[in-house]
Design an enzyme around this catalytic site. Structure first.
Site, mmCIF file in Angstrom:
data_model
loop_
_atom_site.group_PDB
_atom_site.id
_atom_site.type_symbol
_atom_site.label_atom_id
_atom_site.label_comp_id
_atom_site.label_asym_id
_atom_site.label_seq_id
_atom_site.Cartn_x
_atom_site.Cartn_y
_atom_site.Cartn_z
ATOM 1 N N ASP A 53 2.121 -19.904 10.741
ATOM 2 C CA ASP A 53 0.989 -18.989 10.858
ATOM 3 C C ASP A 53 0.762 -18.632 12.323
ATOM 4 O OD1 ASP A 53 -1.335 -17.579 10.716
ATOM 5 O OD2 ASP A 53 -2.470 -19.103 9.607
ATOM 6 N N TYR A 148 -8.256 -2.226 8.287
ATOM 7 C CA TYR A 148 -6.844 -2.215 8.696
ATOM 8 C C TYR A 148 -6.573 -1.277 9.887
ATOM 9 C CZ TYR A 148 -1.770 -1.661 8.067
ATOM 10 O OH TYR A 148 -0.410 -1.603 8.256
HETATM 11 N N1 GDD Z 1 -0.582 2.199 -4.134
HETATM 12 C C1 GDD Z 1 -0.744 3.137 -5.059
HETATM 13 N N2 GDD Z 1 -0.442 2.849 -6.362
HETATM 14 N N3 GDD Z 1 -1.208 4.362 -4.712
HETATM 15 C C2 GDD Z 1 -1.341 5.289 -5.650
HETATM 16 C C3 GDD Z 1 -1.026 5.055 -7.006
HETATM 17 C C4 GDD Z 1 -0.551 3.775 -7.385
HETATM 18 O O1 GDD Z 1 -0.241 3.469 -8.531
HETATM 19 N N4 GDD Z 1 -1.257 6.210 -7.705
HETATM 20 C C5 GDD Z 1 -1.702 7.107 -6.822
HETATM 21 N N5 GDD Z 1 -1.778 6.562 -5.591
HETATM 22 C C6 GDD Z 1 -2.320 7.239 -4.388
HETATM 23 C C7 GDD Z 1 -3.381 6.444 -3.634
HETATM 24 O O2 GDD Z 1 -4.637 6.554 -4.277
HETATM 25 C C8 GDD Z 1 -3.345 7.164 -2.298
HETATM 26 O O3 GDD Z 1 -4.200 8.298 -2.327
HETATM 27 C C9 GDD Z 1 -1.887 7.612 -2.158
HETATM 28 O O4 GDD Z 1 -1.295 7.427 -3.447
HETATM 29 C C10 GDD Z 1 -1.107 6.788 -1.158
HETATM 30 O O5 GDD Z 1 -1.368 5.441 -1.409
HETATM 31 P P1 GDD Z 1 -0.599 4.252 -0.663
HETATM 32 O O6 GDD Z 1 0.847 4.554 -0.618
HETATM 33 O O7 GDD Z 1 -0.997 2.982 -1.342
HETATM 34 O O8 GDD Z 1 -1.274 4.193 0.763
HETATM 35 P P2 GDD Z 1 -1.647 5.217 1.963
HETATM 36 O O9 GDD Z 1 -0.630 6.257 2.204
HETATM 37 O O10 GDD Z 1 -3.025 5.726 1.748
HETATM 38 O O11 GDD Z 1 -1.641 4.191 3.189
HETATM 39 C C11 GDD Z 1 -0.458 3.440 3.384
HETATM 40 O O12 GDD Z 1 0.285 3.950 4.447
HETATM 41 C C12 GDD Z 1 -0.228 3.688 5.709
HETATM 42 C C13 GDD Z 1 0.656 4.330 6.760
HETATM 43 O O13 GDD Z 1 0.755 5.682 6.549
HETATM 44 C C14 GDD Z 1 -0.822 1.987 3.514
HETATM 45 O O14 GDD Z 1 0.315 1.192 3.227
HETATM 46 C C15 GDD Z 1 -1.266 1.621 4.864
HETATM 47 O O15 GDD Z 1 -1.277 0.203 4.970
HETATM 48 C C16 GDD Z 1 -0.317 2.198 5.896
HETATM 49 O O16 GDD Z 1 -0.758 1.915 7.185
#
Ligand code: GDD
Length: 337
Positions: A53, A148
């Site tokens: 850790d 985050y």
């Molecule tokens: N995870 C997820 N799962 N997202 C979904 C889903 C599902 O089944 N269905 C739709 N979504 C939509 C989420 O609601 C969000 O609007 C979009 O897809 C993207 O979700 P994520 O991929 O989970 O995250 P993010 O793009 O908002 O943020 C991610 O990327 C960042 C960097 O660009 C995260 O991983 C952050 O930690 C990261 O910093």
């Protein structure tokens, strides 16, 4: 002989970077991760591997002894489902980066890499679908993703001041939703590309017609394939430039458009059950790569379709074989005690 420490080597990006270095001539690789080694996404035989850790300064000090280059990917993270519901856990990662910076100075390390995120960008620039690509300067005035994003922005700033005040060479990039094989695809930490591949694979396997989609599917993102991410990471690391750079894609799509691409890969059509109460994050986000292209010469090579084909096929193999599900999908293994 150069000694490289990769923190977070048991995870997705850290794992891919470690596997690139391991076995290279004149490089000794030290891998560290908070997860027990049997849960690391990749198995490394020709490296020194430690489960520890880094929120404990003593561990950071010990593991950086004799190290030339530090890559810090270690943080408590995941897709929207994780970061929106675990803000304090995400912010505690500040201890990891802070300890590593202090230890780097103490042990005279030569260069320090920090993995930041597109979550640092000001939310007012991301309140519509199909927004203009985010430029590096759009992180200020600060209004990042709560939890985050604040941790990432603060830690970027720590790197800058350790560089200015103590002469530590630092490199910082902001990743935009990195995806690809050998990453998590279920359990709570998965991001949209992996989650939606899994849902369509399972729908096809079980002959179901409907999948759950978070939000209305109109929200937009750009997604960067892991091989492009590793190349960008190395290009920035090896450059002489200490500024912060985007490592992302400019191919902005709505979630509905990404689902269409995955349906084509799967050769299977689904209906969508939109879950409006689920975590959605910003309304629109994409990268503007003009600055990183100009200063570093990096740009991505994979289209979203090409990257998703590889990702889909890897997740399908995992699901159909049933092996490794525990390892890749155990959502909360890093929870703080
Ligand atoms: N995870 C997820 N799962 N997202 C979904 C889903 C599902 O089944 N269905 C739709 N979504 C939509 C989420 O609601 C969000 O609007 C979009 O897809 C993207 O979700 P994520 O991929 O989970 O995250 P993010 O793009 O908002 O943020 C991610 O990327 C960042 C960097 O660009 C995260 O991983 C952050 O930690 C990261 O910093």
């Amino acid at each position: 002989m150069v000694k490289i420490l990769i923190c977070g080597a048991g995870g997705f990006i850290g794992g891919h970077l470690a596997s690139k270095f391991i076995g290279e001539n004149n490089i000794k690789v030290v891998c560290a991760d908070i997860k027990p080694i049997e849960y690391w996404f990749q198995n490394f035989e020709n490296s020194e591997n430690h489960s520890l850790d880094l929120k404990d300064y003593k561990n950071a000090l010990k593991i950086t002894e004799g190290v030339d280059y530090i890559f810090n990917f270690a943080c408590n993270m995941g897709g929207m489902g994780f970061i929106e519901n675990n803000k304090a856990e995400c912010m505690l990662s500040v201890l990891v980066n802070t300890n590593l910076l202090r230890a780097a100075i103490k042990n005279n390390c030569k260069k320090f890499f920090f993995s930041s995120s597109a979550c640092v960008y000001n939310s007012s620039k991301q309140d519509k679908t199909f927004v203009k690509g985010l430029r590096e300067e759009d992180a200020y005035p600060a209004d990042p993703e709560d939890g985050y994003g604040w941790e990432k922005l603060f830690s970027e700033r720590m790197c800058r001041h350790f560089s200015e005040d103590f002469g530590l060479e630092t490199r910082v990039v902001r990743y935009h939703n990195i995806y690809g094989p050998i990453g998590t695809f279920d359990g709570g930490r998965e991001k949209a590309p992996a989650a939606l591949c899994r849902k369509i694979i399972l729908a096809k396997k079980n002959k179901k017609k409907i999948i759950d989609v978070w939000g209305d599917g109109e929200q937009t993102r750009s997604f960067l394939y892991i091989d492009d991410c590793i190349k960008g990471t190395m290009d920035v690391f090896e450059s002489n430039n200490q500024e912060v750079f985007n490592i992302g894609s400019e191919e902005q799509v709505s979630i509905n458009e990404m689902i269409k691409i995955i349906e084509d890969i799967a050769e299977y059509k689904v209906e969508k059950n939109y879950q409006l109460e689920k975590p959605k994050g910003v309304r629109g986000r994409s990268s503007d790569n003009s600055y990183v292209s100009k200063k570093i010469g990096w740009k991505p090579n994979f289209t979203l379709k090409e990257g998703l084909e590889k990702t889909y096929s890897w997740i399908e193999q995992q699901i159909l074989s049933g092996s490794n599900i525990e390892k890749f999908c155990k959502g909360n293994i890093e929870k703080n005690d």
